[in-house]
Enzyme design. Structure first.
Site, PDB file in Angstrom:
ATOM      1  N   GLU A  33       1.121  -1.290  -0.016  1.00  0.00           N
ATOM      2  CA  GLU A  33      -0.052   0.334  -0.184  1.00  0.00           C
ATOM      3  C   GLU A  33       0.451   1.352  -0.216  1.00  0.00           C
ATOM      4  O   GLU A  33       1.685   1.316   0.687  1.00  0.00           O
ATOM      5  CB  GLU A  33      -1.195   0.005   1.049  1.00  0.00           C
ATOM      6  CG  GLU A  33      -2.633   0.718   0.883  1.00  0.00           C
ATOM      7  CD  GLU A  33      -2.965  -0.564  -0.109  1.00  0.00           C
ATOM      8  OE1 GLU A  33      -3.211   0.084  -0.616  1.00  0.00           O
ATOM      9  OE2 GLU A  33      -3.802  -1.594   0.760  1.00  0.00           O
ATOM     10  N   THR A  35       2.977   2.385  -2.236  1.00  0.00           N
ATOM     11  CA  THR A  35       4.211   1.743  -2.344  1.00  0.00           C
ATOM     12  C   THR A  35       4.315   2.324  -3.837  1.00  0.00           C
ATOM     13  O   THR A  35       5.181   1.918  -5.387  1.00  0.00           O
ATOM     14  CB  THR A  35       4.589   0.062  -2.098  1.00  0.00           C
ATOM     15  OG1 THR A  35       3.448  -0.596  -2.485  1.00  0.00           O
ATOM     16  CG2 THR A  35       5.140   0.017  -1.121  1.00  0.00           C
ATOM     17  N   ASP A  36       3.266   1.885  -4.817  1.00  0.00           N
ATOM     18  CA  ASP A  36       2.666   2.289  -6.605  1.00  0.00           C
ATOM     19  C   ASP A  36       3.601   3.229  -6.951  1.00  0.00           C
ATOM     20  O   ASP A  36       4.392   2.968  -8.053  1.00  0.00           O
ATOM     21  CB  ASP A  36       1.894   2.168  -7.101  1.00  0.00           C
ATOM     22  CG  ASP A  36       0.515   2.622  -6.569  1.00  0.00           C
ATOM     23  OD1 ASP A  36       0.669   3.681  -5.787  1.00  0.00           O
ATOM     24  OD2 ASP A  36      -0.053   2.416  -7.144  1.00  0.00           O
ATOM     25  N   ALA A 122     -15.364   3.747  -1.444  1.00  0.00           N
ATOM     26  CA  ALA A 122     -15.252   2.518  -0.508  1.00  0.00           C
ATOM     27  C   ALA A 122     -13.916   2.273  -0.702  1.00  0.00           C
ATOM     28  O   ALA A 122     -13.186   1.169   0.160  1.00  0.00           O
ATOM     29  CB  ALA A 122     -15.788   1.998  -0.460  1.00  0.00           C
ATOM     30  N   SER A 125     -11.844   1.154  -6.057  1.00  0.00           N
ATOM     31  CA  SER A 125     -11.476   1.402  -7.551  1.00  0.00           C
ATOM     32  C   SER A 125     -12.728   1.585  -8.538  1.00  0.00           C
ATOM     33  O   SER A 125     -12.370   1.405  -9.897  1.00  0.00           O
ATOM     34  CB  SER A 125     -10.417   0.671  -7.427  1.00  0.00           C
ATOM     35  OG  SER A 125      -9.101   0.805  -6.942  1.00  0.00           O
ATOM     36  N   SER A 127     -13.126   4.286  -9.957  1.00  0.00           N
ATOM     37  CA  SER A 127     -13.200   5.302 -10.852  1.00  0.00           C
ATOM     38  C   SER A 127     -12.496   4.222 -11.700  1.00  0.00           C
ATOM     39  O   SER A 127     -12.196   4.511 -12.709  1.00  0.00           O
ATOM     40  CB  SER A 127     -13.051   6.351  -9.952  1.00  0.00           C
ATOM     41  OG  SER A 127     -11.706   6.018  -9.254  1.00  0.00           O
ATOM     42  N   ASP A 171      -3.957   0.559  -9.724  1.00  0.00           N
ATOM     43  CA  ASP A 171      -6.010  -0.126  -9.593  1.00  0.00           C
ATOM     44  C   ASP A 171      -6.137  -0.087 -10.992  1.00  0.00           C
ATOM     45  O   ASP A 171      -6.932  -1.277 -11.654  1.00  0.00           O
ATOM     46  CB  ASP A 171      -6.561   1.125  -9.415  1.00  0.00           C
ATOM     47  CG  ASP A 171      -6.375   1.845  -7.867  1.00  0.00           C
ATOM     48  OD1 ASP A 171      -5.986   1.067  -7.060  1.00  0.00           O
ATOM     49  OD2 ASP A 171      -6.706   3.046  -7.795  1.00  0.00           O
TER      50      ASP A 171
HETATM   51  C1  GLA Z   1      -5.052   4.125  -3.896  1.00  0.00           C
HETATM   52  C2  GLA Z   1      -4.464   5.000  -5.347  1.00  0.00           C
HETATM   53  C3  GLA Z   1      -3.381   3.941  -6.109  1.00  0.00           C
HETATM   54  C4  GLA Z   1      -1.904   4.041  -4.520  1.00  0.00           C
HETATM   55  C5  GLA Z   1      -3.920   3.190  -3.615  1.00  0.00           C
HETATM   56  C6  GLA Z   1      -2.599   3.185  -2.016  1.00  0.00           C
HETATM   57  O1  GLA Z   1      -6.154   3.411  -4.219  1.00  0.00           O
HETATM   58  O2  GLA Z   1      -5.285   4.830  -6.632  1.00  0.00           O
HETATM   59  O3  GLA Z   1      -2.949   4.148  -7.086  1.00  0.00           O
HETATM   60  O4  GLA Z   1      -1.787   4.552  -4.635  1.00  0.00           O
HETATM   61  O5  GLA Z   1      -3.785   4.324  -2.833  1.00  0.00           O
HETATM   62  O6  GLA Z   1      -2.348   2.449  -1.843  1.00  0.00           O
END
Ligand code: GLA
Length: 393
Positions: A33, A35-36, A122, A125, A127, A171
């Protein structure tokens, strides 16, 4: 229980004529989490909650978007190069169309009906699912094909540049490339990925706290800036580093005095989280679910104490999960400040887990949580118009 939503019927009723159908899933992140956007590792899975689109071509350059969920229709002119975001749901599909056009794709006008099943706000993702389903639909109408990685990158660009959210690639990537029964290990720098099978003996259970704190987007951008600052401050002694991905825990410890306390804590989370993702994957591959659970527990603690993106409701949901039979691992999932936890639960105990956690959370908070049991699902693609009825949550 209501009637199944029939996309074809609704499309005919609203626009007339036949449409083509597409779907893209939301996601849950098992570990990795925040980390992306640090070029690190993530381990999400697509879930069996989708965003659905029915589309048909139009003879003009209008893109007409209809959402039954919001009971709203929006129209933009695709030949207009000055389209601006309107701060509503339509920014996601419109942003995708704008970015595709900028990238040189000749989009034609279209009628589009959108139906979303991914819970909104929530942290699952919804979106990204809407962006990816839109991109699949618009590209198909234009007679174009893109490989999955490029498709995910274009959708991320739509969100970064048009919607104005600085999200990473996780996501959109898993919404495109997810595979039934698998989690997806993604290297967010090289965009190389591996599918990691999830054992049949467990279920992914997603607990929605039903809260979303105001802080979420402002704090998200602040965390990104803090990570960038850590890299800036470490660069003189660690030349060549481009992101926290390039720093290990030993180097961080040795240079602790170069970082203000808060910046150090953020960096510590990101660097240790990357290690945990790889440990979790090794544990999954070895069938060691206890070790996977341990990595998830440590991830939650680190997000709570070092990255400071959890909240009391998420902490409570994790605590309640850890009291249940059959639990292997529980942690917050997604950006934080509300939203959901992800739980790896022995399949035999999943229903009981769902009931008990819901009751205990309701008793403690007065809020009625939604708890979803979801298989890891396939990424986006063409779809059938009949949307299956979902069991009550
Ligand atoms: C959101 C962002 C992702 C990621 C997460 C945290 O979902 O859209 O790209 O950074 O938060 O891990």
């Amino acid at each position: 229980m209501g009637k199944a939503y029939n996309l074809a019927e609704r499309f005919r009723a609203h626009f007339g004529g036949e449409g083509r159908f597409y779907r893209a899933p939301g996601r849950v992140n098992l570990i990795g989490e925040h980390t992306d956007y640090n070029d690190g590792f993530v381990l999400p899975a697509a879930i069996d909650f989708d965003c659905w689109l029915a589309v048909s071509p139009r003879p003009d350059a209008s893109l007409i978007l209809r959402s039954d969920d919001f009971d709203q229709t929006c129209q933009v002119d695709l030949s207009d190069n000055t389209v601006r975001p309107s701060k509503t749901w339509s920014d996601y599909p419109v942003g995708v169309a704008v970015v595709l056009k900028k990238a040189g794709y000749q989009l034609q006008g279209a009628n589009a009906l959108i139906h979303g099943e991914v819970p909104i706000g929530a942290g699952l993702s919804s979106s990204a699912a809407l962006e990816v389903a839109s991109a699949c639909a618009f590209l198909d109408l234009a007679g174009c094909r893109l490989d999955g990685v490029q498709l995910a990158q274009l959708c991320q660009r739509a969100e970064n540049e048009f919607v104005g959210a600085r999200c990473g690639i996780m996501d959109q990537f898993v919404s495109v490339q997810g595979r039934a029964g698998h989690a997806l290990l993604l290297d967010c720098r090289s965009l190389e990925y591996e599918l990691v099978p999830l054992p049949d003996s467990v279920q992914l259970v997603i607990s929605n706290t039903m809260v979303k704190h105001e802080l979420a987007s402002g704090e998200y951008n602040r965390r990104r800036a803090e990570c960038e600052e850590a890299v800036r401050r470490l660069s003189p002694v660690l030349p060549g580093i481009r992101a926290l991905r390039d720093v290990n825990l030993e180097q961080l410890e040795k240079n602790r005095s170069r970082l203000p306390e808060t910046i150090w804590r953020r960096a510590y989370h990101v660097i240790s989280e990357n290690v945990r993702v790889l440990q979790a994957v090794a544990a999954l591959r070895a069938g060691n679910l206890r070790e996977l659970g341990q990595a998830m527990a440590e991830s939650h603690q680190s997000l709570r104490d070092f990255y400071e993106v959890s909240c009391t409701e998420l902490d409570l949901m994790v605590e309640l999960a850890n009291q249940q039979r059959g639990i292997y691992g529980a942690r917050m999932t997604g950006g934080g400040f509300g939203g959901c936890t992800v739980n790896v639960v022995d399949a035999q105990h999943a229903d009981e887990f769902q009931r008990q956690v819901a009751d205990a959370y309701q008793q403690a908070t007065g809020l009625t949580p939604e708890i979803y049991i979801s298989a890891a699902a396939d990424g986006a693609g063409a779809a059938t118009p009949e949307i299956p009825l979902r069991a009550t949550r």
